[in-house]
Design a protein around this motif. Sequence first.
Motif, PDB file in Angstrom:
ATOM      1  N   PHE A 271      -8.601   0.044  -9.465  1.00  0.00           N
ATOM      2  CA  PHE A 271      -8.026   0.752  -8.323  1.00  0.00           C
ATOM      3  C   PHE A 271      -6.536   0.432  -8.269  1.00  0.00           C
ATOM      4  O   PHE A 271      -6.143  -0.733  -8.426  1.00  0.00           O
ATOM      5  N   ILE A 272      -5.707   1.446  -8.082  1.00  0.00           N
ATOM      6  CA  ILE A 272      -4.270   1.191  -7.968  1.00  0.00           C
ATOM      7  C   ILE A 272      -3.716   1.935  -6.767  1.00  0.00           C
ATOM      8  O   ILE A 272      -4.173   3.027  -6.417  1.00  0.00           O
ATOM      9  N   ASP A 273      -2.748   1.305  -6.132  1.00  0.00           N
ATOM     10  CA  ASP A 273      -1.948   1.960  -5.100  1.00  0.00           C
ATOM     11  C   ASP A 273      -0.552   1.350  -5.143  1.00  0.00           C
ATOM     12  O   ASP A 273      -0.351   0.289  -5.760  1.00  0.00           O
ATOM     13  N   PRO A 274       0.439   1.989  -4.524  1.00  0.00           N
ATOM     14  CA  PRO A 274       1.836   1.519  -4.673  1.00  0.00           C
ATOM     15  C   PRO A 274       2.083   0.106  -4.172  1.00  0.00           C
ATOM     16  O   PRO A 274       3.040  -0.537  -4.598  1.00  0.00           O
ATOM     17  N   THR A 275       1.253  -0.406  -3.254  1.00  0.00           N
ATOM     18  CA  THR A 275       1.498  -1.763  -2.743  1.00  0.00           C
ATOM     19  C   THR A 275       1.306  -2.835  -3.805  1.00  0.00           C
ATOM     20  O   THR A 275       1.772  -3.961  -3.638  1.00  0.00           O
ATOM     21  N   GLN A 276       0.590  -2.515  -4.883  1.00  0.00           N
ATOM     22  CA  GLN A 276       0.376  -3.496  -5.950  1.00  0.00           C
ATOM     23  C   GLN A 276       1.620  -3.678  -6.819  1.00  0.00           C
ATOM     24  O   GLN A 276       1.645  -4.574  -7.662  1.00  0.00           O
TER      25      GLN A 276
END
Length: 484
Positions: free
Chosen positions: A385-390
Amino acid sequence: MALADFFISLMTFVTIYSLFALGLNVKFGFTGLIDFGHVAYFMIGAYVTVFLAMPAGISSTYEGLSGLGLATMFAGVPGGDLLGWGLALVLGMLAAALVSLLVGIPTIRLREDYLAITALGIATILNAVFHNERWLFNGAFGIREIPRPLAGVFPIGTGSFQLNLLIFGLPSVLALGYVGYRTVKVVRPLSAREATLGVGATLALAGSLIFVITTMLGLVVNLGIFSLNVDNTIAFLLLVGAVVLGRQALRETDHVGSLLALVSAILFSLWYLGQPLVELVTEGNTSDLLLNLFWLYDANAGSAGGLDYDRFFFLFTLVLLAGAYWWVQRTVNSPYGRVLRAVRDDETVPEALGKPTFRYKIQSLMFGSALAGAAGGLWAANIGFIDPTQFASTVTFFAYTAVIIGGTANNRGVILGTAVFWVINSGTRFLDDFFPSEYAQQLAALRLILIGALLIVILYYRPEGMLGEQDYDIDLGRGGVSDD
């Protein structure tokens, strides 16, 4: 989660972030480019790889650009899943390199500090775009259905418990033995007194930590002869002893890197083998010790155990890291690499010899960014799972810390520094189990304090890092004349 499973997860993190740090080392260590926006290429590699690999309409909650489905496009070919995903990863690397080219053309001529600030600003802008533009890659909601190469093949095994244990367990023991052999070679320059002081400081520190945990649990230490009601006074005295012994060891030794390697090896042994050995002595239980020694063998994979997907993916990332290491080593040991180091040391010298330094710096920027993009693609497949906060700017500074700890312009040092950083940062998360949940933030800050303290010690006693700058293989050719 068994300790061996956690060890596999931790080592997978280390290999991926080592690949990311190798890219930074190409830019910063070998070329002298200060890129505070290195995480942007990590993010681009992750998103582009996932976008190219995932099929269209994968989820009703995904409102971004439809995936191209490369991972399923070659489904009719044996290994086509891996082939399609690998193609997506290569294109993700190319995308990261292309963006770095667009960023580098207007900024690479800036002075080091201006280049660093500009790169950080561009990375922040890109992160904001990925975060707010949902039509692009689903914005802040991220991507949840991420294809993983060969995910449907595992677990695998032979159907025989003994044969599985031999095939998957024996390499585990050999790998641990090889690491121990290399550690002994690094530690050998220490004198007996220096080694004794280092061991004493480490055991005192570990004892202090154990007493704190024991006190938190309200336990009583049974020493056989008498029972000791422990409290934090004993932990404090042990901590003072650790500081005194450690300071004396650092003052007496000229081999700080060897001393740190000895301390790291003892702490790892206590963490990984300490509890299973206690269970073996007190309860006669050998299962945990065997599982930790045969860490590549998963007893729960199928009816007779075998190799599960997490262990396969760790080996997969390790192979890619080895390939990247070989690629970077060949580059920096070539005449091309000598020009990069000359640009880092004094750009006017290669310019006076007619070398196009602008072109060399752009190529170095693209090379390092491509490696960061590869790390991003692996990161996405690993975490699922990826999102910009990572992809916050702290990831870049974590990589800088790892490079400085291990040794700038030293590829082996970068991998060692990354391992030290993430073992301290993630390997100590088990301490959360022994403290009330309201102290979780304080414990997270304490881990960063430990890393900061280690960084200060290394910069004070060994400013070139644990391994220092590496030696270079220079082919002088016949008659001792270089071909450059």
